[in-house]
Design a protein around this motif. Structure first.
Motif, PDB file in Angstrom:
ATOM      1  N   PRO A  20       0.984  -1.077   0.052  1.00 27.73           N
ATOM      2  CA  PRO A  20       0.116   0.111  -0.110  1.00 27.73           C
ATOM      3  C   PRO A  20       0.885   1.206   0.124  1.00 27.73           C
ATOM      4  CG  PRO A  20      -0.765  -1.413   1.411  1.00 27.73           C
ATOM      5  CD  PRO A  20       0.481  -2.253   1.150  1.00 27.73           C
ATOM      6  N   LEU A  21       0.503   2.147  -0.775  1.00 26.51           N
ATOM      7  CA  LEU A  21       1.267   3.400  -0.935  1.00 26.51           C
ATOM      8  C   LEU A  21       1.649   4.164   0.133  1.00 26.51           C
ATOM      9  CD1 LEU A  21       2.602   5.396  -2.697  1.00 26.51           C
ATOM     10  CD2 LEU A  21       0.280   6.595  -2.999  1.00 26.51           C
ATOM     11  N   THR A  23       1.363   3.310   3.477  1.00 27.98           N
ATOM     12  CA  THR A  23       2.228   2.462   4.571  1.00 27.98           C
ATOM     13  C   THR A  23       3.706   2.231   4.065  1.00 27.98           C
ATOM     14  OG1 THR A  23       0.135   1.245   4.934  1.00 27.98           O
ATOM     15  CG2 THR A  23       1.959   0.089   5.638  1.00 27.98           C
ATOM     16  N   ARG A  32       2.035  11.158   3.667  1.00 27.91           N
ATOM     17  CA  ARG A  32       1.100  10.911   2.795  1.00 27.91           C
ATOM     18  C   ARG A  32       0.936  11.842   1.519  1.00 27.91           C
ATOM     19  NH1 ARG A  32      -3.983   8.535   2.783  1.00 27.91           N
ATOM     20  NH2 ARG A  32      -5.694   9.603   1.769  1.00 27.91           N
ATOM     21  N   THR A  46       3.227   3.352  -9.227  1.00 34.33           N
ATOM     22  CA  THR A  46       2.230   2.822  -8.431  1.00 34.33           C
ATOM     23  C   THR A  46       1.113   2.400  -9.386  1.00 34.33           C
ATOM     24  OG1 THR A  46       0.893   5.082  -8.679  1.00 34.33           O
ATOM     25  CG2 THR A  46       2.486   4.748  -6.707  1.00 34.33           C
ATOM     26  N   ALA A  48      -3.418   1.112  -9.077  1.00 32.80           N
ATOM     27  CA  ALA A  48      -4.796   1.016  -8.164  1.00 32.80           C
ATOM     28  C   ALA A  48      -5.301  -0.495  -8.289  1.00 32.80           C
ATOM     29  CB  ALA A  48      -5.703   2.034  -8.558  1.00 32.80           C
ATOM     30  N   GLY A  50      -9.061  -1.318  -7.338  1.00 28.94           N
ATOM     31  CA  GLY A  50     -10.059  -0.715  -6.534  1.00 28.94           C
ATOM     32  C   GLY A  50      -9.993   0.523  -6.523  1.00 28.94           C
ATOM     33  N   THR A  51     -10.029   1.059  -5.094  1.00 25.78           N
ATOM     34  CA  THR A  51     -10.019   2.435  -4.578  1.00 25.78           C
ATOM     35  C   THR A  51      -8.479   2.342  -3.980  1.00 25.78           C
ATOM     36  OG1 THR A  51     -10.941   1.980  -2.636  1.00 25.78           O
ATOM     37  CG2 THR A  51     -12.252   2.836  -4.368  1.00 25.78           C
ATOM     38  N   ARG A  52      -7.837   1.376  -4.010  1.00 27.34           N
ATOM     39  CA  ARG A  52      -6.650   1.161  -2.835  1.00 27.34           C
ATOM     40  C   ARG A  52      -5.438   1.345  -4.058  1.00 27.34           C
ATOM     41  NH1 ARG A  52      -5.601  -2.923   1.283  1.00 27.34           N
ATOM     42  NH2 ARG A  52      -4.196  -1.640   1.852  1.00 27.34           N
ATOM     43  N   ARG A  53      -4.643   2.461  -3.305  1.00 23.43           N
ATOM     44  CA  ARG A  53      -3.292   2.596  -4.474  1.00 23.43           C
ATOM     45  C   ARG A  53      -2.103   1.742  -3.974  1.00 23.43           C
ATOM     46  NH1 ARG A  53      -2.014   4.512  -9.181  1.00 23.43           N
ATOM     47  NH2 ARG A  53      -4.249   5.329  -9.099  1.00 23.43           N
ATOM     48  N   PHE A  54      -1.378   1.287  -4.706  1.00 30.29           N
ATOM     49  CA  PHE A  54      -0.172   0.380  -4.162  1.00 30.29           C
ATOM     50  C   PHE A  54       1.287   0.968  -4.901  1.00 30.29           C
ATOM     51  CE2 PHE A  54      -3.803  -2.348  -3.652  1.00 30.29           C
ATOM     52  CZ  PHE A  54      -3.472  -3.147  -2.512  1.00 30.29           C
TER      53      PHE A  54
END
Length: 72
Positions: A20-21, A23, A32, A46, A48, A50-54
């Motif tokens: 996770p971005l 983290t 952040r 990076t 995505a 879903g709604t999470r960015r990695f």
């Protein structure tokens, strides 16, 4: 008793390739806001789900060297 399905093979040392971005950036001392700025500028890689960015961890690991080269 369950048979050993790994008999005769060596264990593989798997390391994560993404996280996770926020983290991952926090673990490297990046907040952040700066994490999202770096991502938006394409400085770190990076994606995505879903709604999470990695973040691709290799792009985070090489960030100091790339920033040093850019500044030189």
């Amino acid at each position: 008793m369950r048979p050993d399905t790994n008999a005769g093979t060596s264990p593989v040392d798997l390391k994560p390739t993404f996280a996770p971005l926020v983290t991952a950036c926090n673990a490297h001392g990046i907040g952040r806001t700066k994490a999202f700025e770096l991502a938006a500028a394409g400085i770190i890689e990076t994606f995505a789900v879903g709604t999470r960015r990695f973040v691709v961890l290799e792009s985070l690991r090489t960030l100091p060297d790339r920033l040093r080269e850019k500044a030189a």
